[in-house]
Design a protein around this motif. Structure first.
Motif, short mmCIF file in Angstrom:
data_model
loop_
_atom_site.label_atom_id
_atom_site.label_comp_id
_atom_site.label_asym_id
_atom_site.label_seq_id
_atom_site.Cartn_x
_atom_site.Cartn_y
_atom_site.Cartn_z
N ILE A 158 -25.68 20.16 -38.16
CA ILE A 158 -25.21 20.79 -39.39
C ILE A 158 -23.70 20.62 -39.55
O ILE A 158 -23.21 20.29 -40.63
N GLY B 18 -23.63 17.62 -41.90
CA GLY B 18 -23.92 18.40 -43.10
C GLY B 18 -23.01 18.04 -44.27
O GLY B 18 -21.96 17.41 -44.10
N ARG C 154 -20.38 24.42 -44.18
CA ARG C 154 -21.37 24.07 -43.17
C ARG C 154 -21.06 24.68 -41.80
O ARG C 154 -21.99 25.00 -41.05
N ALA D 24 -23.70 26.92 -39.88
CA ALA D 24 -24.14 26.58 -38.53
C ALA D 24 -23.92 27.74 -37.57
O ALA D 24 -24.77 28.03 -36.71
N SER E 151 -27.07 21.64 -44.38
CA SER E 151 -27.46 20.65 -43.38
C SER E 151 -27.83 19.33 -44.05
O SER E 151 -28.10 19.28 -45.25
N GLY F 58 -32.14 17.37 -41.24
CA GLY F 58 -32.09 18.69 -40.63
C GLY F 58 -32.93 19.70 -41.39
O GLY F 58 -33.64 20.52 -40.79
#
Length: 482
Positions: free
Chosen positions: A148, A152, A157, A161, A235, A239
């Protein structure tokens, strides 16, 4: 055979590792190795399925490694874990293909991450030791965190995360304490030994709450839903596909394998509480879904609504309900990744935005995509002939036998699902073509093949569900508590 499933992705990672990212040819070679490795694993899992004996509820293909004094590595599958392994090996090549052409930096580590994730996910579903289950349950966190942060696309992000990492890690700490307590009382963390041991109701209640908190975060259930839509929104597409397709199924598997199997009296005691939380989650996430303006956030919230119906089925204490929950979780594992590919892949790559107000009238230039998007949208609502339909109906029928009121309220999720799914599709696909967009090209052959690959099992298993039910009927019948 199971050890091959665990080893093959590692071998693929080791083959990719020495290749340098200094040319287009090397990048193509790395992608080919990763894709070929994941497809080999899919073939192995299909062979496992073909050789599986559905006439017994015992674990099969058992493999033990006892040479380490501190670890008893014991793996095997039954009818329930078989289909989650198949889902994992099926979704992994699709996740790799979804970002096949739009990851330009650190491709080597991107591909290695997803191959290692495949091994870790399969391990969650096949280990027969509670401590190892915890280790593999948690081991996906750091890799997904890195995916991420590094790959990402969202500005937030890092925050997303961190929320994902901290939510799930904090919840799972209680599971670790419960596992240590079980080891202290039983003297082992082996699944079969724990299932044969007697645990008092008072102890079961405390252990159950610890495990439930860990699984509720992963499901997620209200009020622990804050991490999911952020993780999906920020993501990369691959992901999101893994999160929706397989990672969310960890909790489903945990409910079935740990809570109901090892702590049946506490599961019966807390059943009304779980059903209440699931209903609150269903209504909350459905209403939150309708007002979302980001397409990936909308699909993420719809995942929460569907997983709450899965929880209702699991804790119905009926064969129909539990089998329906398994079918719905598998159906969600096909349809939700497909919708993420539609909105976070096809549309986002062409328009550069996920804000719904800026996207309108796509049918003008993308008729083939619009048809596929429509079919997956209907499948997400649980239309007949889809696997989601059977899963939702069996889950609600199962809970109806125990509590008609809960079942009736849970059925409102079907109405909500139709509202937000059709509303999203209608806003994006029809109306006057958006003045903010240039003429867009329709889906490519690769995108078409990926979406068709997800559509085929959704429809075929929706028409012939006995392909799944035949193997899960016996292990599910052993989960009922009286």
């Amino acid at each position: 055979m199971i050890q091959l499933l665990l080893i093959v992705p590692i071998i693929g990672s080791l083959l990719i590792l020495p290749i340098q990212e200094n040319s287009i040819e090397n990048e193509k070679k790395m992608k080919s190795i990763a894709l070929t490795t994941s497809l080999i694993n899919l073939i192995i899992s299909i062979l496992l399925w073909v050789e599986f004996d559905s006439s017994t509820s015992d674990y099969q293909f058992i493999y033990e490694f006892n040479k380490l004094s501190f670890c008893h590595f014991n793996v095997g599958i039954d009818g329930i874990s078989l289909y989650y392994v198949l889902l994992t090996t099926f979704i992994t090549p699709i996740a790799i293909l979804s970002n096949y052409k739009n990851i330009y930096k650190n491709i080597k580590y991107f591909l290695i991450s997803f191959l290692i994730l495949e091994t870790l996910q399969i391990a969650v579903f096949v280990v027969l030791d509670l401590f190892l289950f915890y280790i593999f349950f948690e081991s996906v966190l750091p890799i997904l965190f890195i995916i991420i942060v590094v790959y990402g696309s969202g500005e937030n992000r890092i925050r997303s995360a961190l929320l994902f990492f901290l939510y799930t890690l904090a919840g799972s700490l209680f599971m670790l304490l419960a596992i240590l307590q079980i080891y202290n009382n039983v003297g082992s963390t082996d699944f079969q030994l724990i299932s044969l041991s007697e645990i008092s109701l008072d102890s079961q209640k405390i252990l159950w709450l610890a495990f439930f908190l860990a699984f509720a975060v992963k499901t997620p259930l209200w009020p622990l839903t804050g991490w999911l839509y952020r993780a999906h929104a920020d993501s990369p597409l691959a992901g999101s596909i893994l999160l929706a397709g397989t990672i969310l199924k960890f909790a489903t598997y945990g409910y079935l394998r740990v809570l109901i199997n090892f702590l049946p009296d506490a599961s019966n005691y807390f059943g009304p509480l779980v059903q209440t939380i699931a209903i609150v989650t269903l209504i909350y996430s459905s209403l939150a879904t309708i007002i979302q303006q980001d397409t990936k956030s909308l699909i993420a919230y719809s995942s929460i609504a569907h997983m709450s119906v899965v929880v209702l089925g699991i804790f119905s204490n009926t064969i129909q309900g539990i089998e329906g929950a398994i079918l719905l979780s598998l159906g969600h594992g096909f349809v939700s990744p497909a919708l993420f590919i539609c909105v976070g892949g096809v549309i986002y790559e062409r328009t550069g935005t996920r804000i719904i107000q800026y996207i309108r009238g796509l049918v003008t230039y993308m008729p083939v995509f619009t048809i596929l998007f429509f079919i997956f949208t209907l499948s997400n609502t649980g239309i007949p002939l889809s696997l989601n339909f059977l899963g939702e109906q069996l889950s609600l029928i199962g809970i109806w036998e125990k509590s008609p009121i809960i079942s009736a309220i849970g059925a409102t999720g079907i109405v909500f699902s139709a509202c937000y799914s059709i509303y999203l599709y209608n806003r994006i696909s029809y109306g006057v073509y958006s003045p903010h967009l240039k003429p867009l090209r329709d889906i490519t052959r690769q995108e078409f093949n990926i979406l068709i690959s997800l559509l085929i099992p959704t429809i075929i298993l929706g028409i012939f569900p006995n392909v799944i039910l035949y193997n899960i009927h016996l292990p599910v019948s052993t989960l009922l508590y009286y």
